[in-house]
Design an enzyme around this catalytic site. Sequence first.
Site, PDB file in Angstrom:
ATOM      1  N   GLU A 193     -37.307  38.275  87.045  1.00 47.50           N
ATOM      2  CA  GLU A 193     -38.717  38.682  87.137  1.00 47.50           C
ATOM      3  C   GLU A 193     -39.603  37.732  86.329  1.00 47.50           C
ATOM      4  O   GLU A 193     -40.680  37.318  86.778  1.00 47.50           O
ATOM      5  CB  GLU A 193     -38.890  40.115  86.607  1.00 47.50           C
ATOM      6  CG  GLU A 193     -40.337  40.563  86.643  1.00 47.50           C
ATOM      7  CD  GLU A 193     -40.638  41.736  85.726  1.00 47.50           C
ATOM      8  OE1 GLU A 193     -39.917  42.744  85.798  1.00 47.50           O
ATOM      9  OE2 GLU A 193     -41.599  41.629  84.938  1.00 47.50           O
ATOM     10  N   HIS A 243     -37.723  42.506  91.837  1.00 45.43           N
ATOM     11  CA  HIS A 243     -38.111  41.655  90.701  1.00 45.43           C
ATOM     12  C   HIS A 243     -39.132  40.597  91.102  1.00 45.43           C
ATOM     13  O   HIS A 243     -39.701  39.932  90.249  1.00 45.43           O
ATOM     14  CB  HIS A 243     -36.890  40.894  90.158  1.00 45.43           C
ATOM     15  CG  HIS A 243     -35.942  41.753  89.401  1.00 45.43           C
ATOM     16  ND1 HIS A 243     -36.350  42.681  88.490  1.00 45.43           N
ATOM     17  CD2 HIS A 243     -34.593  41.792  89.396  1.00 45.43           C
ATOM     18  CE1 HIS A 243     -35.287  43.272  87.968  1.00 45.43           C
ATOM     19  NE2 HIS A 243     -34.216  42.762  88.506  1.00 45.43           N
ATOM     20  N   CYS A 263     -36.091  53.965  89.822  1.00 42.25           N
ATOM     21  CA  CYS A 263     -37.539  54.028  89.618  1.00 42.25           C
ATOM     22  C   CYS A 263     -38.168  53.865  91.001  1.00 42.25           C
ATOM     23  O   CYS A 263     -37.476  53.520  91.968  1.00 42.25           O
ATOM     24  CB  CYS A 263     -37.994  52.899  88.705  1.00 42.25           C
ATOM     25  SG  CYS A 263     -37.599  51.287  89.393  1.00 42.25           S
ATOM     26  N   CYS A 276     -41.754  44.786  93.782  1.00 44.43           N
ATOM     27  CA  CYS A 276     -42.377  46.025  93.298  1.00 44.43           C
ATOM     28  C   CYS A 276     -43.884  45.766  93.072  1.00 44.43           C
ATOM     29  O   CYS A 276     -44.256  44.731  92.508  1.00 44.43           O
ATOM     30  CB  CYS A 276     -41.721  46.440  91.984  1.00 44.43           C
ATOM     31  SG  CYS A 276     -42.581  47.799  91.191  1.00 44.43           S
ATOM     32  N   CYS A 283     -44.478  48.382  82.613  1.00 44.91           N
ATOM     33  CA  CYS A 283     -44.361  49.414  83.651  1.00 44.91           C
ATOM     34  C   CYS A 283     -44.280  50.799  83.007  1.00 44.91           C
ATOM     35  O   CYS A 283     -43.418  51.021  82.153  1.00 44.91           O
ATOM     36  CB  CYS A 283     -43.102  49.138  84.469  1.00 44.91           C
ATOM     37  SG  CYS A 283     -42.710  50.477  85.585  1.00 44.91           S
ATOM     38  N   ASN A 317     -31.565  47.013  82.126  1.00 43.40           N
ATOM     39  CA  ASN A 317     -32.394  48.185  81.837  1.00 43.40           C
ATOM     40  C   ASN A 317     -31.529  49.372  81.404  1.00 43.40           C
ATOM     41  O   ASN A 317     -31.920  50.157  80.557  1.00 43.40           O
ATOM     42  CB  ASN A 317     -33.343  48.502  83.007  1.00 43.40           C
ATOM     43  CG  ASN A 317     -32.687  49.273  84.130  1.00 43.40           C
ATOM     44  OD1 ASN A 317     -32.387  50.441  83.977  1.00 43.40           O
ATOM     45  ND2 ASN A 317     -32.455  48.631  85.264  1.00 43.40           N
ATOM     46  N   SER A 334     -31.650  51.454  88.011  1.00 47.01           N
ATOM     47  CA  SER A 334     -30.926  50.894  89.152  1.00 47.01           C
ATOM     48  C   SER A 334     -29.745  51.771  89.577  1.00 47.01           C
ATOM     49  O   SER A 334     -28.912  51.347  90.359  1.00 47.01           O
ATOM     50  CB  SER A 334     -30.433  49.492  88.776  1.00 47.01           C
ATOM     51  OG  SER A 334     -29.864  49.502  87.489  1.00 47.01           O
TER      52      SER A 334
HETATM   53  S1  SF4 Z   1     -41.766  47.398  87.541  1.00 47.89           S
HETATM   54 FE1  SF4 Z   1     -39.550  47.466  87.589  1.00 47.89          FE
HETATM   55  S2  SF4 Z   1     -39.072  49.379  86.499  1.00 47.89           S
HETATM   56 FE2  SF4 Z   1     -41.218  49.513  87.078  1.00 47.89          FE
HETATM   57  S3  SF4 Z   1     -41.262  50.584  89.035  1.00 47.89           S
HETATM   58 FE3  SF4 Z   1     -41.228  48.386  89.456  1.00 47.89          FE
HETATM   59  S4  SF4 Z   1     -39.073  47.878  89.726  1.00 47.89           S
HETATM   60 FE4  SF4 Z   1     -39.174  49.855  88.672  1.00 47.89          FE
END
Ligand code: SF4
Length: 278
Positions: free
Chosen positions: A122, A70, A9, A92, A189, A219, A261
């Site tokens: 996370e 995370h 992702c 992220c 997300c 995931n 991943s």
């Molecule tokens: S929240 Fe998690 S799944 Fe969504 S883009 Fe960010 S790392 Fe990827």
Amino acid sequence: MKSDVLGFCFGVRRAVEMIENELKDNGPLCTLGAIVHNTHVVSSLSDEGGQLVHSLDEVPENGAVAITAHGAGEEIYKEIKRRNLRLIDTTCPIVRRAQETAATMVKDGFFVLLYGEKDHPEVKGILSWTRGKGEATMSSDVAVPSEARRIAVISQTTKKRELFAEFAQQITGQYASKLEEIRIIDTTCPETGRRYQAARELAHAVEALFVVGSHSSANTRKLAETCSETKIPTYHIDSAYEVKGKWLTGVSRAGVTAGASTPDYIINEVVSRLEGLT
Ligand code: SF4
């Protein structure tokens, strides 16, 4: 056939690129937890100097440490600063938004209910930003502290949006008459939903589905579960080596999808192997 949405992702791709650039420009570093839940990626980053650690105690004095996509709790940032370590923060942006939402809600007087798995890194990180004014749960049968008058309902980013909506509805049904306010903020997300949807669409066009990703990746396991629900024979594999020829007997079209991943080269190896067998 490959799914329209598969593999890294954007948050994971960004994190891996940040680490690779850092290793190239500034040399070895430690990553606090696996940068990606994929053994191939972790081992290749380790070969380049990215050492996986589970505690800041393992980071050398004046060393560099990376926080994963995370994210991490407030106390980790404080400790990194106190130890004078160089920080590479690959959190992220979507996870960061969930952390900021949790912190803002608490500042505004809300108790935070976080729909997610207590032990997930996370979730632990987001919860830390509530400074004790939040709880993570997967069950709507949860007791809100008696002094709480307002609650904010948020989600672990990778939870399915439909399940979060169901959870929020159950909480509302349970507490609407007892509290002054319930605020629901969708912090899921969009990447996750798009991936599930693309896998379901792919299932209509094939006779077998291959879900590529580490067996330890939550995931990827969830994606494999979603694919199995389509009733199309589904195989969760870590790499091309796990593909068994007998799975393709009588199969003229096989579909490939992959967890967030899973790196591109592993997916491409699986596709080549399947092409060779069909
Ligand atoms: S929240 Fe998690 S799944 Fe969504 S883009 Fe960010 S790392 Fe990827």
